[in-house]
Design a protein around this motif. Structure first.
Motif, PDB file in Angstrom:
ATOM      1  N   PHE A 126     -93.780  33.398 -12.290  1.00  0.00           N
ATOM      2  CA  PHE A 126     -93.378  33.824 -11.285  1.00  0.00           C
ATOM      3  C   PHE A 126     -91.746  33.779 -11.852  1.00  0.00           C
ATOM      4  CE2 PHE A 126     -96.592  31.981  -8.870  1.00  0.00           C
ATOM      5  CZ  PHE A 126     -97.115  32.841  -8.182  1.00  0.00           C
ATOM      6  N   ILE A 127     -91.377  33.193 -12.827  1.00  0.00           N
ATOM      7  CA  ILE A 127     -89.831  33.280 -13.194  1.00  0.00           C
ATOM      8  C   ILE A 127     -89.749  34.147 -14.486  1.00  0.00           C
ATOM      9  CG2 ILE A 127     -87.803  32.006 -14.018  1.00  0.00           C
ATOM     10  CD1 ILE A 127     -88.831  30.200 -11.790  1.00  0.00           C
ATOM     11  N   PHE A 128     -90.656  33.527 -15.551  1.00  0.00           N
ATOM     12  CA  PHE A 128     -90.611  34.080 -16.900  1.00  0.00           C
ATOM     13  C   PHE A 128     -90.720  35.731 -17.053  1.00  0.00           C
ATOM     14  CE2 PHE A 128     -92.895  34.923 -20.931  1.00  0.00           C
ATOM     15  CZ  PHE A 128     -91.897  34.715 -21.982  1.00  0.00           C
ATOM     16  N   ASP A 129     -89.833  36.428 -17.740  1.00  0.00           N
ATOM     17  CA  ASP A 129     -89.857  37.765 -17.939  1.00  0.00           C
ATOM     18  C   ASP A 129     -91.075  37.947 -19.013  1.00  0.00           C
ATOM     19  OD1 ASP A 129     -89.690  40.443 -18.550  1.00  0.00           O
ATOM     20  OD2 ASP A 129     -87.417  40.352 -18.221  1.00  0.00           O
ATOM     21  N   HIS A 130     -91.949  38.523 -18.700  1.00  0.00           N
ATOM     22  CA  HIS A 130     -93.025  38.844 -19.590  1.00  0.00           C
ATOM     23  C   HIS A 130     -92.752  39.955 -20.794  1.00  0.00           C
ATOM     24  CE1 HIS A 130     -96.411  36.257 -17.974  1.00  0.00           C
ATOM     25  NE2 HIS A 130     -95.412  36.099 -17.061  1.00  0.00           N
ATOM     26  N   HIS A 152     -91.008  22.194 -32.802  1.00  0.00           N
ATOM     27  CA  HIS A 152     -90.705  22.741 -31.252  1.00  0.00           C
ATOM     28  C   HIS A 152     -89.720  23.998 -31.627  1.00  0.00           C
ATOM     29  CE1 HIS A 152     -89.625  22.868 -27.333  1.00  0.00           C
ATOM     30  NE2 HIS A 152     -88.202  22.874 -27.541  1.00  0.00           N
ATOM     31  N   HIS A 153     -89.264  23.988 -32.895  1.00  0.00           N
ATOM     32  CA  HIS A 153     -88.516  25.360 -33.096  1.00  0.00           C
ATOM     33  C   HIS A 153     -89.460  26.465 -33.781  1.00  0.00           C
ATOM     34  CE1 HIS A 153     -83.909  24.710 -32.741  1.00  0.00           C
ATOM     35  NE2 HIS A 153     -84.443  23.544 -32.672  1.00  0.00           N
ATOM     36  N   LEU A 154     -90.653  26.141 -33.737  1.00  0.00           N
ATOM     37  CA  LEU A 154     -91.501  27.450 -34.120  1.00  0.00           C
ATOM     38  C   LEU A 154     -91.652  28.470 -33.100  1.00  0.00           C
ATOM     39  CD1 LEU A 154     -94.075  28.267 -36.019  1.00  0.00           C
ATOM     40  CD2 LEU A 154     -95.582  27.000 -34.130  1.00  0.00           C
ATOM     41  N   TRP A 155     -91.266  28.055 -31.848  1.00  0.00           N
ATOM     42  CA  TRP A 155     -91.180  28.760 -30.716  1.00  0.00           C
ATOM     43  C   TRP A 155     -89.504  29.368 -30.563  1.00  0.00           C
ATOM     44  CZ3 TRP A 155     -96.025  27.877 -30.745  1.00  0.00           C
ATOM     45  CH2 TRP A 155     -96.500  26.611 -30.941  1.00  0.00           C
ATOM     46  N   LYS A 156     -89.366  30.685 -31.295  1.00  0.00           N
ATOM     47  CA  LYS A 156     -88.121  31.313 -31.384  1.00  0.00           C
ATOM     48  C   LYS A 156     -87.758  31.665 -30.027  1.00  0.00           C
ATOM     49  CE  LYS A 156     -87.401  30.593 -35.629  1.00  0.00           C
ATOM     50  NZ  LYS A 156     -86.422  29.376 -36.232  1.00  0.00           N
ATOM     51  N   ILE A 157     -88.589  32.507 -29.408  1.00  0.00           N
ATOM     52  CA  ILE A 157     -88.648  33.058 -28.064  1.00  0.00           C
ATOM     53  C   ILE A 157     -89.479  32.080 -27.031  1.00  0.00           C
ATOM     54  CG2 ILE A 157     -88.851  35.011 -26.475  1.00  0.00           C
ATOM     55  CD1 ILE A 157     -86.536  35.631 -28.548  1.00  0.00           C
ATOM     56  N   PRO A 158     -89.046  31.242 -26.470  1.00  0.00           N
ATOM     57  CA  PRO A 158     -89.918  29.926 -25.916  1.00  0.00           C
ATOM     58  C   PRO A 158     -90.360  30.609 -24.539  1.00  0.00           C
ATOM     59  CG  PRO A 158     -87.540  29.370 -25.495  1.00  0.00           C
ATOM     60  CD  PRO A 158     -87.749  30.688 -26.809  1.00  0.00           C
ATOM     61  N   THR A 159     -91.767  30.070 -24.154  1.00  0.00           N
ATOM     62  CA  THR A 159     -91.951  30.455 -22.763  1.00  0.00           C
ATOM     63  C   THR A 159     -91.673  28.855 -22.193  1.00  0.00           C
ATOM     64  OG1 THR A 159     -94.353  29.766 -22.772  1.00  0.00           O
ATOM     65  CG2 THR A 159     -93.688  31.555 -23.661  1.00  0.00           C
ATOM     66  N   PRO A 160     -91.971  28.950 -20.663  1.00  0.00           N
ATOM     67  CA  PRO A 160     -91.926  27.465 -20.050  1.00  0.00           C
ATOM     68  C   PRO A 160     -92.942  26.427 -20.389  1.00  0.00           C
ATOM     69  CG  PRO A 160     -91.885  29.185 -18.385  1.00  0.00           C
ATOM     70  CD  PRO A 160     -92.130  30.179 -19.683  1.00  0.00           C
ATOM     71  N   GLY A 172     -86.790  31.672 -20.049  1.00  0.00           N
ATOM     72  CA  GLY A 172     -86.260  33.190 -20.147  1.00  0.00           C
ATOM     73  C   GLY A 172     -85.633  33.727 -19.097  1.00  0.00           C
ATOM     74  N   ASP A 173     -85.273  33.182 -18.180  1.00  0.00           N
ATOM     75  CA  ASP A 173     -84.192  33.482 -17.211  1.00  0.00           C
ATOM     76  C   ASP A 173     -82.812  33.279 -17.373  1.00  0.00           C
ATOM     77  OD1 ASP A 173     -83.056  34.388 -14.658  1.00  0.00           O
ATOM     78  OD2 ASP A 173     -84.229  33.467 -13.603  1.00  0.00           O
ATOM     79  N   TYR A 174     -82.138  34.233 -17.678  1.00  0.00           N
ATOM     80  CA  TYR A 174     -80.773  34.018 -18.367  1.00  0.00           C
ATOM     81  C   TYR A 174     -79.428  33.962 -17.598  1.00  0.00           C
ATOM     82  CZ  TYR A 174     -83.420  34.685 -22.615  1.00  0.00           C
ATOM     83  OH  TYR A 174     -84.543  34.966 -23.723  1.00  0.00           O
ATOM     84  N   ARG A 175     -79.958  34.195 -16.133  1.00  0.00           N
ATOM     85  CA  ARG A 175     -78.792  34.216 -15.219  1.00  0.00           C
ATOM     86  C   ARG A 175     -78.351  33.045 -14.898  1.00  0.00           C
ATOM     87  NH1 ARG A 175     -82.530  36.848 -10.658  1.00  0.00           N
ATOM     88  NH2 ARG A 175     -83.805  35.295 -11.480  1.00  0.00           N
TER      89      ARG A 175
END
Length: 302
Positions: free
Chosen positions: A56-60, A154-162, A211-214
């Motif tokens: 519901f929040i993460f931008d796919h 933990h830094h394997l995920w450069k573009i992390p998801t929740p 990923g919600d940068y607001r």
């Protein structure tokens, strides 16, 4: 944690699980119960809150980014669910000490040295105390002698998801969670507030990976949000803080979020799409787009 243990004992463990000869205040029974409850609670919070955030929040659209790994979500979940049971072992030792009365947790507001104002002050001090501790623990985990052993996964995920929120090496996960658990051994804290803050901490940890940068304009320079933390994943030695930017500013590690300057992951995706390099939306784990090495995508390699 004794509030949770008491509820579990009353409704489930005493009538249905343990024999009558095992007293509720027996040390072995309490440790076994705390292990089960801690692992169950961690899994429910992680998978439940993570799923809500992911769907519901993460931008796919971020999954099109060159640094988003193949099968990344499944890998994040697998890593987290493998680590959480190990993290729970030393954590339960601290919970056991709480249950046995060694902490400064209290049941009623009138037990607080300052009453209701003390309740509010303890909430604020909890946030600032844990933010300070996590900053220095996190920065320590980036030391060249420590990083590859514990924090690099933990830094394997450069573009992390929740779901990257709890995907830590067990030592890393316990060390960064330690400030939350030691706080009530140093400062008075209401038991209900402690549980509420524990849930809040999990929500926040997921939120800075969503990923919600607001961020409200006036708070951009104060609050360490998802945009700030994504830059930490991408550029490695910036934005170590948990809630606030205070210690990053004091420690010289603050970086204004690239996503708020038109240079973030979404901007990189739009640029690649405009250049026709994301035509089939396929990106592999080695930073290649459609099988070709991708240039111009900002990311620091450790």
């Amino acid at each position: 944690m004794d509030l949770v243990l008491n509820v579990a004992d009353h409704y489930v463990l005493t009538p249905y699980v343990y024999p009558a000869s095992w007293p509720e205040d027996g040390a072995l029974r309490q440790i076994m119960s705390l292990l089960v409850l801690t692992n169950l609670g961690a899994a429910v919070l992680y998978l439940g809150l993570g799923a809500i955030s992911y769907f519901f929040i993460f931008d796919h659209n971020l999954k099109k980014h060159p640094h988003f790994l193949e099968n990344q979500v499944q890998r994040e979940i697998k890593y987290a669910m493998t680590s959480l049971p190990w993290i729970s072992i030393p954590t339960v030792a601290l919970f056991f000490a709480e249950v046995r009365g060694y902490s400064r947790l209290y049941d009623r507001v009138d037990e607080s040295p300052l009453g209701w104002p003390g309740l509010f002050l303890s909430m604020i001090s909890f946030l600032f105390f844990t933010d300070m501790c996590i900053y220095w623990i996190h920065r320590f985990l980036h030391h060249k002698l420590i990083y590859k052993l514990f924090h690099k996964p933990h830094h394997l995920w450069k573009i992390p998801t929740p779901f990257a929120s709890h995907a830590f090496h067990p030592v890393d996960g316990f060390m960064q969670g330690l400030p939350y658990h030691i706080y009530p051994f140093f400062f008075p804290l209401h038991k209900v507030l402690y549980l509420a803050l524990y849930i809040f901490v999990n929500i926040w940890t997921i939120s800075i990976h969503d990923g919600d940068y607001r961020v409200p304009g006036g708070l951009t320079s104060v609050i360490n949000g998802s945009a700030h933390h994504t830059d930490h994943h991408l550029f490695f030695d910036y934005n170590y803080g948990q809630y606030f930017t205070l210690w990053d500013r004091l420690g010289g590690s603050y970086r204004h979020p690239s996503a708020l300057m038109g240079k973030g992951p979404h901007d990189q995706i739009r640029k690649l799409q405009a250049e026709g390099k994301l035509g089939d939306d396929r990106v592999n784990a080695k930073g290649k787009v459609n099988g070709h090495a991708q240039r111009g995508v900002a990311c620091k390699e450790e």
